[in-house]
Motif scaffolding. Structure first.
Motif, PDB file in Angstrom:
ATOM      1  N   GLN A  72       0.853  -1.181   0.000  1.00  0.00           N
ATOM      2  CA  GLN A  72       0.000   0.000   0.000  1.00  0.00           C
ATOM      3  C   GLN A  72       0.888   1.229   0.000  1.00  0.00           C
ATOM      4  N   VAL A  73       0.521   2.200  -0.835  1.00  0.00           N
ATOM      5  CA  VAL A  73       1.265   3.454  -0.928  1.00  0.00           C
ATOM      6  C   VAL A  73       0.304   4.612  -0.627  1.00  0.00           C
ATOM      7  N   VAL A  74       0.863   5.750  -0.286  1.00  0.00           N
ATOM      8  CA  VAL A  74       0.047   6.915   0.044  1.00  0.00           C
ATOM      9  C   VAL A  74      -0.655   7.463  -1.189  1.00  0.00           C
ATOM     10  N   ALA A  75       0.055   7.514  -2.302  1.00  0.00           N
ATOM     11  CA  ALA A  75      -0.507   8.075  -3.531  1.00  0.00           C
ATOM     12  C   ALA A  75       0.304   7.590  -4.716  1.00  0.00           C
ATOM     13  N   LEU A  76      -0.290   7.735  -5.893  1.00  0.00           N
ATOM     14  CA  LEU A  76       0.386   7.427  -7.147  1.00  0.00           C
ATOM     15  C   LEU A  76       0.427   8.698  -7.994  1.00  0.00           C
ATOM     16  N   ILE A  77       1.271   8.730  -8.981  1.00  0.00           N
ATOM     17  CA  ILE A  77       1.448   9.930  -9.797  1.00  0.00           C
ATOM     18  C   ILE A  77       0.150  10.351 -10.477  1.00  0.00           C
ATOM     19  N   GLU A  78      -0.550   9.397 -11.085  1.00  0.00           N
ATOM     20  CA  GLU A  78      -1.832   9.718 -11.713  1.00  0.00           C
ATOM     21  C   GLU A  78      -2.903   9.764 -10.623  1.00  0.00           C
ATOM     22  N   ASP A  79      -3.596  10.878 -10.510  1.00  0.00           N
ATOM     23  CA  ASP A  79      -4.561  11.069  -9.424  1.00  0.00           C
ATOM     24  C   ASP A  79      -5.663  10.008  -9.399  1.00  0.00           C
ATOM     25  N   ARG A  80      -6.147   9.569 -10.556  1.00  0.00           N
ATOM     26  CA  ARG A  80      -7.237   8.580 -10.608  1.00  0.00           C
ATOM     27  C   ARG A  80      -6.761   7.159 -10.346  1.00  0.00           C
ATOM     28  N   ALA A  81      -5.477   6.936 -10.414  1.00  0.00           N
ATOM     29  CA  ALA A  81      -4.937   5.571 -10.311  1.00  0.00           C
ATOM     30  C   ALA A  81      -5.184   4.986  -8.932  1.00  0.00           C
ATOM     31  N   ARG A  82      -5.704   3.780  -8.912  1.00  0.00           N
ATOM     32  CA  ARG A  82      -5.904   3.010  -7.683  1.00  0.00           C
ATOM     33  C   ARG A  82      -4.748   2.033  -7.497  1.00  0.00           C
ATOM     34  N   LEU A  83      -4.001   1.759  -8.592  1.00  0.00           N
ATOM     35  CA  LEU A  83      -2.867   0.849  -8.517  1.00  0.00           C
ATOM     36  C   LEU A  83      -1.906   1.098  -9.661  1.00  0.00           C
ATOM     37  N   GLU A  84      -0.693   0.625  -9.476  1.00  0.00           N
ATOM     38  CA  GLU A  84       0.306   0.478 -10.534  1.00  0.00           C
ATOM     39  C   GLU A  84       0.875  -0.912 -10.365  1.00  0.00           C
ATOM     40  N   ILE A  85       1.206  -1.537 -11.481  1.00  0.00           N
ATOM     41  CA  ILE A  85       1.806  -2.867 -11.436  1.00  0.00           C
ATOM     42  C   ILE A  85       3.136  -2.806 -12.176  1.00  0.00           C
ATOM     43  N   GLU A  86       4.192  -3.188 -11.489  1.00  0.00           N
ATOM     44  CA  GLU A  86       5.530  -3.263 -12.062  1.00  0.00           C
ATOM     45  C   GLU A  86       5.841  -4.741 -12.286  1.00  0.00           C
ATOM     46  N   VAL A  87       6.363  -5.072 -13.470  1.00  0.00           N
ATOM     47  CA  VAL A  87       6.648  -6.472 -13.768  1.00  0.00           C
ATOM     48  C   VAL A  87       8.062  -6.646 -14.300  1.00  0.00           C
ATOM     49  N   THR A  88       8.549  -7.861 -14.151  1.00  0.00           N
ATOM     50  CA  THR A  88       9.797  -8.298 -14.768  1.00  0.00           C
ATOM     51  C   THR A  88       9.479  -9.554 -15.554  1.00  0.00           C
ATOM     52  N   ALA A  89       9.984  -9.619 -16.770  1.00  0.00           N
ATOM     53  CA  ALA A  89       9.783 -10.796 -17.607  1.00  0.00           C
ATOM     54  C   ALA A  89      11.119 -11.235 -18.175  1.00  0.00           C
ATOM     55  N   VAL A  90      11.262 -12.531 -18.380  1.00  0.00           N
ATOM     56  CA  VAL A  90      12.434 -13.082 -19.043  1.00  0.00           C
ATOM     57  C   VAL A  90      11.982 -13.458 -20.443  1.00  0.00           C
ATOM     58  N   VAL A  91      12.445 -12.680 -21.414  1.00  0.00           N
ATOM     59  CA  VAL A  91      12.025 -12.865 -22.805  1.00  0.00           C
ATOM     60  C   VAL A  91      12.910 -13.916 -23.455  1.00  0.00           C
ATOM     61  N   PRO A  92      12.317 -14.848 -24.168  1.00  0.00           N
ATOM     62  CA  PRO A  92      13.106 -15.890 -24.821  1.00  0.00           C
ATOM     63  C   PRO A  92      14.151 -15.288 -25.767  1.00  0.00           C
ATOM     64  N   GLU A  93      15.290 -15.917 -25.816  1.00  0.00           N
ATOM     65  CA  GLU A  93      16.399 -15.451 -26.661  1.00  0.00           C
ATOM     66  C   GLU A  93      15.990 -15.351 -28.129  1.00  0.00           C
ATOM     67  N   GLU A  94      15.202 -16.280 -28.599  1.00  0.00           N
ATOM     68  CA  GLU A  94      14.834 -16.339 -30.014  1.00  0.00           C
ATOM     69  C   GLU A  94      13.444 -15.780 -30.287  1.00  0.00           C
ATOM     70  N   SER A  95      13.052 -14.727 -29.583  1.00  0.00           N
ATOM     71  CA  SER A  95      11.755 -14.114 -29.854  1.00  0.00           C
ATOM     72  C   SER A  95      11.838 -13.318 -31.150  1.00  0.00           C
ATOM     73  N   PRO A  96      10.714 -13.084 -31.843  1.00  0.00           N
ATOM     74  CA  PRO A  96      10.731 -12.272 -33.068  1.00  0.00           C
ATOM     75  C   PRO A  96      11.310 -10.885 -32.820  1.00  0.00           C
ATOM     76  N   ALA A  97      11.025 -10.293 -31.670  1.00  0.00           N
ATOM     77  CA  ALA A  97      11.548  -8.958 -31.371  1.00  0.00           C
ATOM     78  C   ALA A  97      13.062  -8.981 -31.226  1.00  0.00           C
ATOM     79  N   SER A  98      13.625 -10.026 -30.613  1.00  0.00           N
ATOM     80  CA  SER A  98      15.081 -10.073 -30.444  1.00  0.00           C
ATOM     81  C   SER A  98      15.764 -10.259 -31.795  1.00  0.00           C
ATOM     82  N   ARG A  99      15.133 -10.976 -32.711  1.00  0.00           N
ATOM     83  CA  ARG A  99      15.731 -11.135 -34.045  1.00  0.00           C
ATOM     84  C   ARG A  99      15.734  -9.807 -34.796  1.00  0.00           C
TER      85      ARG A  99
END
Length: 103
Positions: A72-99
């Motif tokens: 729980q946080v006191v406030a978020l940057i966007e006034d209407r925001a009730r939440l923010e979600i921060e994520v970490t992902a491990v992207v496969p080495e051979e993804s179309p974007a990496s190529r």
């Protein structure tokens, strides 16, 4: 991105859809998520709506074993925001974007 609704469950759904869109741009999927941190302005609202939030999570992300933290946080940057979600992902080495990034 600005939220379309002030309802927590609606904001969870929008945030998770945004996460899926960013993953897709990187050639990844929700199964590549390894960590999530949820920043919430009202833990009571989160706890009261947990069943609905869980349903939305399963619909948008699935049943993956992601390390998750919620704080729980006191406030978020966007006034209407009730939440923010921060994520970490491990992207496969051979993804179309990496190529595309290779010279």
């Amino acid at each position: 991105c600005a939220f379309d609704s002030d309802d927590l469950v609606d904001q969870v759904c929008q945030a998770l859809r945004n996460i899926r869109a960013v993953l897709a741009e990187a050639g990844a999927q929700p199964r590549h998520l390894t960590r999530m941190t949820w920043y919430l302005v009202d833990k009571r609202d989160y706890l009261q709506r947990a069943r609905d939030i869980g349903r939305v999570f399963r619909e948008e992300i699935g049943h993956y074993g992601i390390a998750m933290t919620a704080v729980q946080v006191v406030a978020l940057i966007e006034d209407r925001a009730r939440l923010e979600i921060e994520v970490t992902a491990v992207v496969p080495e051979e993804s179309p974007a990496s190529r595309r990034r290779q010279p």
